[in-house]
Design an enzyme around this catalytic site. Structure first.
Site, PDB file in Angstrom:
ATOM      1  N   ASN A  41      44.437  45.762  35.851  1.00 29.20           N
ATOM      2  CA  ASN A  41      43.322  45.251  36.657  1.00 29.20           C
ATOM      3  C   ASN A  41      43.852  45.192  38.080  1.00 29.20           C
ATOM      4  O   ASN A  41      44.662  44.329  38.400  1.00 29.20           O
ATOM      5  CB  ASN A  41      42.903  43.866  36.147  1.00 29.20           C
ATOM      6  CG  ASN A  41      41.862  43.223  37.043  1.00 29.20           C
ATOM      7  OD1 ASN A  41      41.338  43.855  37.966  1.00 29.20           O
ATOM      8  ND2 ASN A  41      41.555  41.960  36.781  1.00 29.20           N
ATOM      9  N   LYS A  43      42.320  44.442  40.724  1.00 33.80           N
ATOM     10  CA  LYS A  43      41.678  43.390  41.537  1.00 33.80           C
ATOM     11  C   LYS A  43      41.276  43.953  42.901  1.00 33.80           C
ATOM     12  O   LYS A  43      40.890  45.123  42.964  1.00 33.80           O
ATOM     13  CB  LYS A  43      42.604  42.173  41.631  1.00 33.80           C
ATOM     14  CG  LYS A  43      43.053  41.702  40.240  1.00 33.80           C
ATOM     15  CD  LYS A  43      43.656  40.341  40.202  1.00 33.80           C
ATOM     16  CE  LYS A  43      44.019  39.980  38.779  1.00 33.80           C
ATOM     17  NZ  LYS A  43      44.522  38.634  38.628  1.00 33.80           N
ATOM     18  N   HIS A 126      35.801  38.035  34.265  1.00 27.82           N
ATOM     19  CA  HIS A 126      37.165  37.642  34.639  1.00 27.82           C
ATOM     20  C   HIS A 126      37.110  36.241  35.255  1.00 27.82           C
ATOM     21  O   HIS A 126      36.131  35.891  35.927  1.00 27.82           O
ATOM     22  CB  HIS A 126      37.734  38.653  35.642  1.00 27.82           C
ATOM     23  CG  HIS A 126      39.198  38.460  35.881  1.00 27.82           C
ATOM     24  ND1 HIS A 126      39.688  37.475  36.704  1.00 27.82           N
ATOM     25  CD2 HIS A 126      40.281  39.103  35.379  1.00 27.82           C
ATOM     26  CE1 HIS A 126      41.013  37.522  36.692  1.00 27.82           C
ATOM     27  NE2 HIS A 126      41.402  38.496  35.897  1.00 27.82           N
ATOM     28  N   GLU A 128      38.382  35.045  37.781  1.00 29.48           N
ATOM     29  CA  GLU A 128      38.183  35.033  39.241  1.00 29.48           C
ATOM     30  C   GLU A 128      36.701  35.200  39.576  1.00 29.48           C
ATOM     31  O   GLU A 128      36.210  34.613  40.541  1.00 29.48           O
ATOM     32  CB  GLU A 128      39.046  36.136  39.884  1.00 29.48           C
ATOM     33  CG  GLU A 128      40.522  35.737  39.866  1.00 29.48           C
ATOM     34  CD  GLU A 128      41.499  36.892  39.751  1.00 29.48           C
ATOM     35  OE1 GLU A 128      41.107  38.048  39.987  1.00 29.48           O
ATOM     36  OE2 GLU A 128      42.672  36.632  39.407  1.00 29.48           O
ATOM     37  N   GLU A 198      42.975  35.367  28.847  1.00 28.84           N
ATOM     38  CA  GLU A 198      43.786  35.170  30.040  1.00 28.84           C
ATOM     39  C   GLU A 198      43.783  33.698  30.441  1.00 28.84           C
ATOM     40  O   GLU A 198      42.827  33.234  31.081  1.00 28.84           O
ATOM     41  CB  GLU A 198      43.223  35.999  31.201  1.00 28.84           C
ATOM     42  CG  GLU A 198      43.162  37.484  30.923  1.00 28.84           C
ATOM     43  CD  GLU A 198      43.132  38.294  32.209  1.00 28.84           C
ATOM     44  OE1 GLU A 198      44.031  39.123  32.384  1.00 28.84           O
ATOM     45  OE2 GLU A 198      42.252  38.067  33.051  1.00 28.84           O
ATOM     46  N   GLY A 204      48.715  35.419  37.847  1.00 27.29           N
ATOM     47  CA  GLY A 204      49.298  35.552  39.175  1.00 27.29           C
ATOM     48  C   GLY A 204      50.305  34.473  39.520  1.00 27.29           C
ATOM     49  O   GLY A 204      50.692  34.322  40.675  1.00 27.29           O
ATOM     50  N   SER A 244      50.415  37.259  33.968  1.00 27.09           N
ATOM     51  CA  SER A 244      51.834  37.476  34.268  1.00 27.09           C
ATOM     52  C   SER A 244      52.551  38.356  33.236  1.00 27.09           C
ATOM     53  O   SER A 244      53.737  38.147  32.959  1.00 27.09           O
ATOM     54  CB  SER A 244      52.565  36.147  34.454  1.00 27.09           C
ATOM     55  OG  SER A 244      51.986  35.419  35.526  1.00 27.09           O
TER      56      SER A 244
HETATM   57  P1  13P Z   1      48.579  38.921  36.662  1.00 28.61           P
HETATM   58  O1  13P Z   1      49.131  39.925  35.702  1.00 28.61           O
HETATM   59  O2  13P Z   1      48.822  39.278  38.100  1.00 28.61           O
HETATM   60  O3  13P Z   1      48.991  37.522  36.317  1.00 28.61           O
HETATM   61  O4  13P Z   1      46.966  38.960  36.512  1.00 28.61           O
HETATM   62  C1  13P Z   1      46.422  38.872  35.254  1.00 28.61           C
HETATM   63  C2  13P Z   1      44.983  39.183  35.356  1.00 28.61           C
HETATM   64  O5  13P Z   1      44.199  38.417  35.873  1.00 28.61           O
HETATM   65  C3  13P Z   1      44.533  40.475  34.812  1.00 28.61           C
HETATM   66  O6  13P Z   1      43.157  40.531  34.727  1.00 28.61           O
END
Ligand code: 13P
Length: 280
Positions: A41, A43, A126, A128, A198, A204, A244
């Site tokens: 992803n 982002k 997601h 976010e 997640e 992150g 992560s």
């Molecule tokens: P990270 O791997 O950067 O922690 O992000 C995970 C994520 O949100 C994937 O959709």
């Protein structure tokens, strides 16, 4: 002379052990039947030209026919990334999509646009998007249904906050997200889709869930799917872990009985993604 005759209760353990062994074997067979899916992803990262350069760098590193490899990229990168991925094992996904067909929805992307551009998967719900853009479980459900109407495979995300975990309501919260997200989704559709677990506190942050924590929730999600549908649907649906994931922890996470791959953020933007895809 003392003769050691096994007690009835000890004899009774044997069929029981056989049951345990066959249960383990059964689980392994079912797990092997599910092809792993490892998705990046991206982002809000990479301009179109940077995106193409990253695909060129990663292409040889992610060559692995044993797993499904997906790059979920920003909307503006989709067309050049699809072009750059032609002839490879990489499939392209979107990071979001609207649930209407077309019309006055300024700034949104329709499912037909994604299909026409060559998109096969779409990340929906997601955390976010839920946090910053107010997406609800009901919105996610509408998007999941619309994606299926257009033949796009949803990667439906769920996950708890740190506060919810500490309060001991992780599974209640996730079951709600999953059940509402799956409303009116048929069993055949559910079998083909992907759920990404997640935990928000692991995204992150460099703070991965332990393999036990990740497996416990993925198993709980599979049980929830079995309740909504049946065992066959639960055994077919693919459940990813995200938060992560990196080259160092992927192998252990993906070896868990109910974890069928990963949704990878930060590490999908680097050569490390090749190591994650080739985790074995
Ligand atoms: P990270 O791997 O950067 O922690 O992000 C995970 C994520 O949100 C994937 O959709």
């Amino acid at each position: 002379m003392e003769v050691n005759i096994p007690s009835c209760s000890e004899e009774a353990k044997w069929p029981c052990r056989r049951d345990i062994v066959s249960e383990i074997v059964d689980k392994e067979i079912k797990k092997m039947a599910r092809k792993k899916i490892i998705a990046g992803n991206w982002k809000m990262n990479k301009t179109p030209s940077e995106a193409v350069a990253l695909v060129e760098e990663l292409k040889p590193l992610v060559a692995n026919e044993e797993v499904d490899v997906v790059f979920c990229v920003p909307a503006i990168d989709i067309v050049p990334v699809v072009e750059a991925c032609k002839g490879t094992n990489i499939q392209v996904g979107a990071e979001n999509m609207y649930f209407e067909e077309s019309g006055a929805y300024t700034g949104e992307i329709s499912p037909a646009m994604l299909v026409d551009a060559g998109v096969k998967y779409v990340v929906l719900g997601h955390s976010e998007r839920r946090d910053y853009f107010g997406e609800t479980n009901e919105d996610v459900n509408k998007k999941v249904l619309k994606a299926f109407e257009h033949g796009i495979t949803p990667i439906m995300c769920c996950g708890e906050t740190l506060e919810q975990r500490e309060q001991g309501v992780t599974m209640d919260f996730i079951r709600q997200q999953v059940k509402v997200g799956l409303q009116n989704v048929t069993a055949d559709q559910a079998k083909a889709m992907v759920i990404a677990y997640e935990p928000i506190w692991a995204i992150g942050t460099g703070k991965t869930a332990t393999t036990e924590q990740a497996e416990e929730v993925c198993k709980g999600i599979r049980e929830c799917v079995a309740e909504v549908y049946d065992e066959a649907t639960a055994e077919a649906i693919r459940i990813q872990y995200g938060g992560s994931v990196n080259a160092g922890n992927a192998a252990e996470l993906f070896a868990q009985a109910d974890i069928d791959g990963g949704l990878v953020g930060g590490a999908s933007l680097k050569a490390d993604f090749g190591k994650i895809v080739n985790y074995k």
